[in-house]
Design an enzyme around this catalytic site. Structure first.
Site, PDB file in Angstrom:
ATOM      1  N   THR A 111       0.814  -1.215   0.000  1.00 58.80           N
ATOM      2  CA  THR A 111       0.000   0.000   0.000  1.00 58.80           C
ATOM      3  C   THR A 111       0.850   1.269   0.000  1.00 58.80           C
ATOM      4  O   THR A 111       1.970   1.274   0.535  1.00 58.80           O
ATOM      5  CB  THR A 111      -0.915  -0.021   1.249  1.00 58.80           C
ATOM      6  N   ASP A 112       0.284   2.347  -0.524  1.00 57.96           N
ATOM      7  CA  ASP A 112       0.951   3.659  -0.471  1.00 57.96           C
ATOM      8  C   ASP A 112       1.110   4.141   0.974  1.00 57.96           C
ATOM      9  O   ASP A 112       1.908   5.037   1.249  1.00 57.96           O
ATOM     10  CB  ASP A 112       0.197   4.702  -1.307  1.00 57.96           C
ATOM     11  N   GLU A 113       0.343   3.552   1.899  1.00 58.42           N
ATOM     12  CA  GLU A 113       0.363   4.049   3.280  1.00 58.42           C
ATOM     13  C   GLU A 113       1.703   3.797   3.971  1.00 58.42           C
ATOM     14  O   GLU A 113       1.984   4.387   5.009  1.00 58.42           O
ATOM     15  CB  GLU A 113      -0.803   3.453   4.075  1.00 58.42           C
TER      16      GLU A 113
ATOM     17  N   TYR B  75      -1.832  -0.318  11.105  1.00 56.78           N
ATOM     18  CA  TYR B  75      -2.018  -0.980   9.805  1.00 56.78           C
ATOM     19  C   TYR B  75      -0.800  -0.756   8.916  1.00 56.78           C
ATOM     20  O   TYR B  75      -0.163  -1.704   8.449  1.00 56.78           O
ATOM     21  CB  TYR B  75      -3.290  -0.459   9.109  1.00 56.78           C
TER      22      TYR B  75
ATOM     23  N   LYS C 115       2.215  -3.336   7.566  1.00 55.34           N
ATOM     24  CA  LYS C 115       2.427  -3.549   6.122  1.00 55.34           C
ATOM     25  C   LYS C 115       3.881  -3.193   5.748  1.00 55.34           C
ATOM     26  O   LYS C 115       4.491  -3.844   4.920  1.00 55.34           O
ATOM     27  CB  LYS C 115       1.457  -2.694   5.297  1.00 55.34           C
TER      28      LYS C 115
END
Ligand code: NAD
Ligand code: TYD
Length: 333
Positions: free
Chosen positions: A122-124, A146, A150
């Site tokens: 993810t970009d997060e 989260y 990741k």
């Protein structure tokens, strides 16, 4: 190629399985724990397709379940994860187990059996950016449990490339939307609430920006990384448009024919990332390009939820009600 798709009963995984069966000759087996977010219904239309080899019910952190599901496969594509930021703030435990231990267990299997390995990320992991866009070289600065788990998973994947020569690649997507998304996430939550006349809870000032990617575009991007990605590399896969949350919600109000009176500004999410934005030049260099603009994809998504009441009725009348009441301090109608 024979693929093991972990987390294939979830939102992006099920869309990927459907698309990949249509657009390649691959055979696919799914391993999924069937948490609240994983649903057999998401794959039901694929029963009867001879290259869909079925769903194994099991957890990616369970080495025996993984060994069983991975028998005879050439590659693992891992979507399986705990994915909702608000849940990671309320109860981080499962995020550490699934996103951390689970990824490790899959990597060990891939190492043992000599499998190609693609991690869906993810970009997060890059955190928030005020201006410009993240490249694959940007520092990793996750803000939530989260995104931190990741990020840990991504680093572990990279370590298996560097240390054990495992043929890994990582595909980092921006915010996805489309059919089969569980209504804890912004877009399906707002669509279903608007359709029911429930209030539309906007965190903070609603000016947070997300880089929206239609789920089929991400599915093709992940397939592209699997087929053409270099080992040991990361590929950003961002949507073509960015939009502040309040504008997303106003557009959903228009498309569902409801009223802006439903908008309700509520307490902001702790540690809320202000803006995400991905530069996808590297993946575009391999020939991938997002096909669906946000305006068109959002219209299709609203139509899908309107036409698939059977899919969301069982969710909205089940445990989701309790989740919603706890998260938002109010009952759904
Ligand atoms: P989702 O929550 O809809 O689905 C997750 C799936 O994983 C479910 O089927 C669930 O049952 C399964 N799962 C959870 N824990 C498991 C475990 N321990 N063992 C086996 N299966 C397990 O998530 P999604 O939105 O489809 O996201 C899929 C992947 O894409 C995730 O890795 C996520 O981090 C990543 N991603 C999501 C987005 C997004 O906007 N949704 C954007 C970029 C990347
Ligand atoms: P979300 O769909 O949870 O994805 P992420 O946090 O992974 O980007 O949220 C998207 C944006 O919408 C994010 O800025 C938080 C915001 N949001 C709300 O304003 N209200 C809500 O009820 C939800 C679920 C999200």
């Amino acid at each position: 190629m024979k693929l093991l798709v972990c987390g294939g009963a979830g939102f992006i995984g099920s869309n990927f399985v459907r698309l990949r069966l249509e657009e390649s000759d691959d055979e696919i087996i799914v391993l999924d724990k069937l948490t609240y977010a994983g649903r057999r219904e998401n794959l039901a239309d694929l029963e009867g397709n001879s290259r869909y080899l079925g769903l194994v019910h099991g957890a990616i952190e369970d080495p025996a379940a993984v060994a069983e599901a991975a028998k005879g496969v050439d590659a693992i594509v891992n979507f399986a994860a705990e994915t909702h930021v608000d849940r990671s703030i309320a109860e981080p435990d499962a995020f550490v187990v699934t996103n951390g231990q689970g990824t490790y267990t899959l990597l060990e299997r891939a190492r043992e059996d000599g499998l190609r390995y693609v991690q869906v990320s993810t970009d997060e992991v890059y955190g928030s950016i005020e201006e410009g866009s993240f490249t694959e070289e940007s520092p990793l600065q996750p803000s939530s449990p989260y995104s931190a788990t990741k990020t840990g998973a991504d680093l572990l994947v990279e370590s298996y490339f560097h240390t054990f020569d495992l043929p890994t690649s990582i595909a980092r997507g921006s915010n996805n939307y489309g059919p089969f998304q569980y209504p804890e996430k912004l877009i399906p939550l707002m669509i279903l609430n608007a359709m029911h006349g429930d209030s539309l809870p906007i965190y903070g000032d609603g000016m947070q920006v997300r880089n929206w990617l239609f789920v089929e575009d991400f599915g093709r991007g992940i397939g592209h990384v699997l087929d053409h990605g270099k080992y040991g590399e990361v590929y950003n896969c961002g949507g073509p448009d960015e939009c502040p949350n309040i504008d997303v919600v106003k557009r959903i109000i228009e498309l569902t024919g409801t009223s802006e009176d439903l908008i309700d500004y509520v307490t902001d999410r702790p540690g809320h990332d202000r803006r995400y934005s991905l530069a996808s030049t590297k993946l575009e260099g391999l020939g991938w390009k997002a096909r669906t603009h946000f305006a068109e994809g959002l219209e299709q998504t609203v139509a899908w939820y309107r036409d698939n009441a059977a899919w969301w009725e069982s969710i909205r009348s089940g445990d989701y009600r309790e989740y919603y009441a706890k998260q938002y301090g109010r009952e759904l109608t």
